[in-house]
Design an enzyme around this catalytic site. Structure first.
Site, PDB file in Angstrom:
ATOM      1  N   CYS A  95       0.815  -1.218   0.000  1.00  0.00           N
ATOM      2  CA  CYS A  95       0.000   0.000   0.000  1.00  0.00           C
ATOM      3  C   CYS A  95       0.849   1.270   0.000  1.00  0.00           C
ATOM      4  CB  CYS A  95      -0.998   0.004   1.151  1.00  0.00           C
ATOM      5  SG  CYS A  95      -0.301  -0.258   2.789  1.00  0.00           S
ATOM      6  N   ASP A 276      -7.343   5.592  -1.638  1.00  0.00           N
ATOM      7  CA  ASP A 276      -7.113   4.349  -0.908  1.00  0.00           C
ATOM      8  C   ASP A 276      -6.596   3.270  -1.863  1.00  0.00           C
ATOM      9  OD1 ASP A 276      -7.150   2.125   0.693  1.00  0.00           O
ATOM     10  OD2 ASP A 276      -9.191   2.404   1.425  1.00  0.00           O
ATOM     11  N   HIS A 278      -6.113   0.098  -1.214  1.00  0.00           N
ATOM     12  CA  HIS A 278      -6.333  -1.235  -0.655  1.00  0.00           C
ATOM     13  C   HIS A 278      -7.352  -2.083  -1.411  1.00  0.00           C
ATOM     14  CE1 HIS A 278      -4.503   0.982   2.730  1.00  0.00           C
ATOM     15  NE2 HIS A 278      -3.928  -0.178   2.975  1.00  0.00           N
TER      16      HIS A 278
END
Length: 375
Positions: A95, A276, A278
């Site tokens: 990440c 994000d 993820h």
């Protein structure tokens, strides 16, 4: 000159043809999502995205275009194994790498396409856009691929499949940039020796400049790693962080919350806006003429309260010209770093500090994410 060099390296593979019907359907769906939030937008007091302020009444369509223009790099699965026998997905560990890619991609967009650039059906054939995206393909030959970053991380003491910190990803991207001659980008991390700021990104085999020192200005990415608190983010730094995200030269910051990295590109009142990484998406094997690049963009505006921010972060600023850098320093001194302010994020020095006077216990670890820095 660097624009000419980049353009000459383009091929027809960077001109994908996407059906207008598909794009129109995607855009209409996105606008429907935003329209549901009209009441929410009317209640916003302050909204900044990468130095641009959105004032009431907020143009929701323009805001959507701005957010969805940012390149969104996420976990991928199914790419070739790293180092031949390593993982074929970065889910669970990549990440911060993806966040570093997003900040660097934003830097290239600013340099080659400009802050006014918007991703939509009219400009998807822009060759510079596709060249930038190609830098980050999940293939070992791409200069900033997950494979290249993971392998370079080994040299920094980070095993493949292990998590990076903000400063570690900055150091790795810095090294990869040194070897990538086509982008003409100069990379400076505030914890480095000041003289490195004058070093050509081709210094290892540079024959044009004496001892690798550039006579002319090259586009600069300035990274400032910080730790703003011990175990938790010190909220006394909130307003200073906001000021940084309001400066037109910002390319955001990388950080997150414990064990989750995010790329922050602005703020909305008392919350940070971020992308994000993820979501785990399938590997895109190559960029062909019929490629649809929508998995590299999102119109979702994720939010995080400043109080939930992990104290280890890295700020990014891009300066295309030397005049930009001088103006950036003036803006930082005026709005962020003030004499006598105990909550200054960092100090600015007109000359290289005398590090030789530091004792052994005061020495700096350039691989640490825990140091306070000077520019």
């Amino acid at each position: 000159m660097f624009y000419d060099d980049l353009f000459c390296s383009l091929t027809s593979s960077f001109y994908p043809k996407i059906s207008s019907d598909s794009l129109e359907q995607t855009e209409n769906s996105q606008l429907q999502n935003v329209s549901r939030n009209s009441k929410f937008f009317s209640e916003i007091d302050r909204l900044f995205i990468l130095g641009n302020q959105y004032s009431q009444p907020i143009d929701e369509k323009e805001l959507l275009k701005d957010v969805s223009t940012r390149l969104w790099f996420t976990y991928r699965k199914g790419f070739s194994q790293i180092n031949g026998n390593g993982p074929d997905s970065d889910q669970g560990w990549g990440c911060m790498i993806r966040c570093g890619q997003m900040m660097l991609a934003e830097t290239f967009i600013r340099l080659y396409l400009g802050r006014e650039f918007k991703w939509d059906s009219d400009i998807t054939g822009n060759p510079f856009y596709w060249k930038i995206l190609s830098y980050f393909k999940d293939e070992k030959l791409a200069p900033y691929s997950i494979q290249q970053i993971a392998m370079m991380g080994v040299g920094e003491g980070i095993q493949i499949g292990k998590w990076f910190g903000p400063n570690a990803i900055a150091q790795v991207l810095n090294k990869l940039t040194t070897y990538e001659e086509s982008n003409h980008l100069r990379f400076y991390i505030a914890m480095d020796n000041y003289e490195l700021m004058k070093t050509c990104n081709k210094c290892i085999k540079c024959k044009q400049h004496k001892k690798g020192k550039c006579e002319e200005w090259s586009p600069l990415l300035l990274i400032i790693p910080l730790r703003l608190g011990l175990n938790e983010f010190n909220q006394d730094y909130t307003e200073s962080l906001k000021r940084c995200l309001e400066i037109k030269y910002t390319v955001g910051l990388i950080g997150g919350k414990p064990n989750q990295a995010y790329y922050f590109y602005g703020y909305l009142d008392d919350e940070l806006l971020y992308m994000d990484p993820h979501e785990c998406q399938p590997y895109v094997p190559n960029f062909v003429q019929e490629m649809n690049d929508k998995t590299y963009h999102t119109n979702i505006m994720w939010k995080l309260k400043f109080s939930h921010l992990d104290p280890s972060i890295a700020l990014g600023f891009v300066c295309k010209h030397e005049e930009d850098f001088l103006e950036l320093i003036d803006l930082l001194r005026k709005d962020v770093v003030k004499d006598g302010d105990i909550h200054s994020l960092f100090d600015i020095s007109d000359k290289r500090p005398d590090f030789d006077s530091l004792s052994a216990t005061d020495s700096l670890d350039v691989n640490s994410d825990d140091e306070f820095v000077l520019i």
